[in-house]
Design a protein around this motif. Sequence first.
Motif, PDB file in Angstrom:
ATOM      1  N   HIS A  70       0.925  -0.916  -0.181  1.00  0.00           N
ATOM      2  CA  HIS A  70      -0.393   0.084   0.060  1.00  0.00           C
ATOM      3  C   HIS A  70       0.916   1.191   0.332  1.00  0.00           C
ATOM      4  O   HIS A  70       0.318   1.949  -0.502  1.00  0.00           O
ATOM      5  N   GLU A  71       1.472   1.209   1.000  1.00  0.00           N
ATOM      6  CA  GLU A  71       2.807   2.274   0.683  1.00  0.00           C
ATOM      7  C   GLU A  71       3.730   2.784  -0.545  1.00  0.00           C
ATOM      8  O   GLU A  71       3.599   3.929  -1.066  1.00  0.00           O
ATOM      9  N   PHE A  72       4.000   1.313  -1.496  1.00  0.00           N
ATOM     10  CA  PHE A  72       4.371   2.126  -2.486  1.00  0.00           C
ATOM     11  C   PHE A  72       3.361   2.373  -4.053  1.00  0.00           C
ATOM     12  O   PHE A  72       3.503   2.486  -4.658  1.00  0.00           O
ATOM     13  N   ASP A  73       2.465   1.269  -3.564  1.00  0.00           N
ATOM     14  CA  ASP A  73       0.815   2.493  -4.718  1.00  0.00           C
ATOM     15  C   ASP A  73       0.595   3.658  -4.087  1.00  0.00           C
ATOM     16  O   ASP A  73       0.211   4.211  -5.137  1.00  0.00           O
ATOM     17  N   SER A  74       0.611   4.549  -3.076  1.00  0.00           N
ATOM     18  CA  SER A  74       0.587   5.570  -2.709  1.00  0.00           C
ATOM     19  C   SER A  74       1.228   6.521  -2.424  1.00  0.00           C
ATOM     20  O   SER A  74       1.726   7.387  -2.459  1.00  0.00           O
ATOM     21  N   GLU A  75       2.235   6.177  -1.924  1.00  0.00           N
ATOM     22  CA  GLU A  75       3.847   6.992  -2.411  1.00  0.00           C
ATOM     23  C   GLU A  75       5.423   6.731  -2.915  1.00  0.00           C
ATOM     24  O   GLU A  75       4.912   5.760  -3.737  1.00  0.00           O
ATOM     25  N   GLN A  76       5.496   7.435  -3.226  1.00  0.00           N
ATOM     26  CA  GLN A  76       7.169   7.515  -4.415  1.00  0.00           C
ATOM     27  C   GLN A  76       8.159   6.497  -3.865  1.00  0.00           C
ATOM     28  O   GLN A  76       7.818   5.631  -4.660  1.00  0.00           O
ATOM     29  N   ILE A  77       9.089   6.954  -2.305  1.00  0.00           N
ATOM     30  CA  ILE A  77       9.040   6.123  -2.072  1.00  0.00           C
ATOM     31  C   ILE A  77       9.362   5.421  -0.344  1.00  0.00           C
ATOM     32  O   ILE A  77       9.296   6.762   0.637  1.00  0.00           O
ATOM     33  N   PRO A  78       8.730   4.865  -0.096  1.00  0.00           N
ATOM     34  CA  PRO A  78       8.305   4.103   1.360  1.00  0.00           C
ATOM     35  C   PRO A  78       9.648   4.536   2.413  1.00  0.00           C
ATOM     36  O   PRO A  78      10.743   4.157   1.503  1.00  0.00           O
ATOM     37  N   ASP A  79       9.246   4.781   3.707  1.00  0.00           N
ATOM     38  CA  ASP A  79      10.788   4.829   3.916  1.00  0.00           C
ATOM     39  C   ASP A  79      10.907   3.482   4.544  1.00  0.00           C
ATOM     40  O   ASP A  79      10.681   2.281   5.385  1.00  0.00           O
ATOM     41  N   LEU A  80      12.218   2.721   4.067  1.00  0.00           N
ATOM     42  CA  LEU A  80      12.662   0.632   3.999  1.00  0.00           C
ATOM     43  C   LEU A  80      12.539   0.362   5.209  1.00  0.00           C
ATOM     44  O   LEU A  80      12.681  -0.415   6.466  1.00  0.00           O
ATOM     45  N   THR A  81      12.902   1.864   6.206  1.00  0.00           N
ATOM     46  CA  THR A  81      13.586   1.330   7.676  1.00  0.00           C
ATOM     47  C   THR A  81      13.006   1.381   8.683  1.00  0.00           C
ATOM     48  O   THR A  81      13.780   1.790   9.439  1.00  0.00           O
ATOM     49  N   LYS A  82      11.392   1.466   8.415  1.00  0.00           N
ATOM     50  CA  LYS A  82      10.704   2.138   9.614  1.00  0.00           C
ATOM     51  C   LYS A  82      10.916   0.555  10.860  1.00  0.00           C
ATOM     52  O   LYS A  82      11.301  -0.324   9.986  1.00  0.00           O
ATOM     53  N   ASP A  83      10.991   0.734  11.352  1.00  0.00           N
ATOM     54  CA  ASP A  83      10.847  -0.980  12.452  1.00  0.00           C
ATOM     55  C   ASP A  83      10.702  -1.963  11.995  1.00  0.00           C
ATOM     56  O   ASP A  83      10.927  -2.585  12.126  1.00  0.00           O
ATOM     57  N   ILE A  84       8.911  -1.469  11.469  1.00  0.00           N
ATOM     58  CA  ILE A  84       7.581  -2.927  10.960  1.00  0.00           C
ATOM     59  C   ILE A  84       8.619  -3.342  10.092  1.00  0.00           C
ATOM     60  O   ILE A  84       8.832  -4.412   9.533  1.00  0.00           O
ATOM     61  N   TYR A  85       9.779  -3.177   9.412  1.00  0.00           N
ATOM     62  CA  TYR A  85       9.692  -3.833   8.374  1.00  0.00           C
ATOM     63  C   TYR A  85      11.599  -4.034   8.257  1.00  0.00           C
ATOM     64  O   TYR A  85      12.000  -5.043   7.752  1.00  0.00           O
ATOM     65  N   ILE A  86      12.298  -3.067   8.981  1.00  0.00           N
ATOM     66  CA  ILE A  86      13.972  -4.054   9.996  1.00  0.00           C
ATOM     67  C   ILE A  86      12.804  -5.398  10.354  1.00  0.00           C
ATOM     68  O   ILE A  86      14.023  -6.119  10.852  1.00  0.00           O
TER      69      ILE A  86
END
Length: 117
Positions: A70-86
């Motif tokens: 959803h973030e890739f669908d709605s944003e240019q480039i999401p922040d992959l360094t968010k804790d949820i993804y780390i």
Amino acid sequence: SSSPAGLSSWHLTRPQPELGLEEHPQLTNTTCSLVPQVLKSCTEFIEKHGIVDGIYRLSGIASNIQKLRHEFDSEQIPDLTKDIYIQDIHCVGSLCKLYFRELPNPLLTYQLYEKFS
């Protein structure tokens, strides 16, 4: 965020080889890339943070994969360094696999199948 054909905007906004830059007003000669942004961002992140066993073999948490999509669908480039993804690095690898699975045509196109046999 899905189109009638079942493809999300991540497929609809990436350059298509048969179309020129004029059909993609958000792209310029300097920003156009043959690698879709979702794959570029995810692979760069995995190379930096994802040197773990089974990065592409093990699946991430489904809700995290959908949130990232959803973030890739709605944003240019999401922040992959968010804790949820780390903390769930496998969701980034799972998103790459999902991207390839949902391509309208296989990466190795049907036209190439005969050459493989």
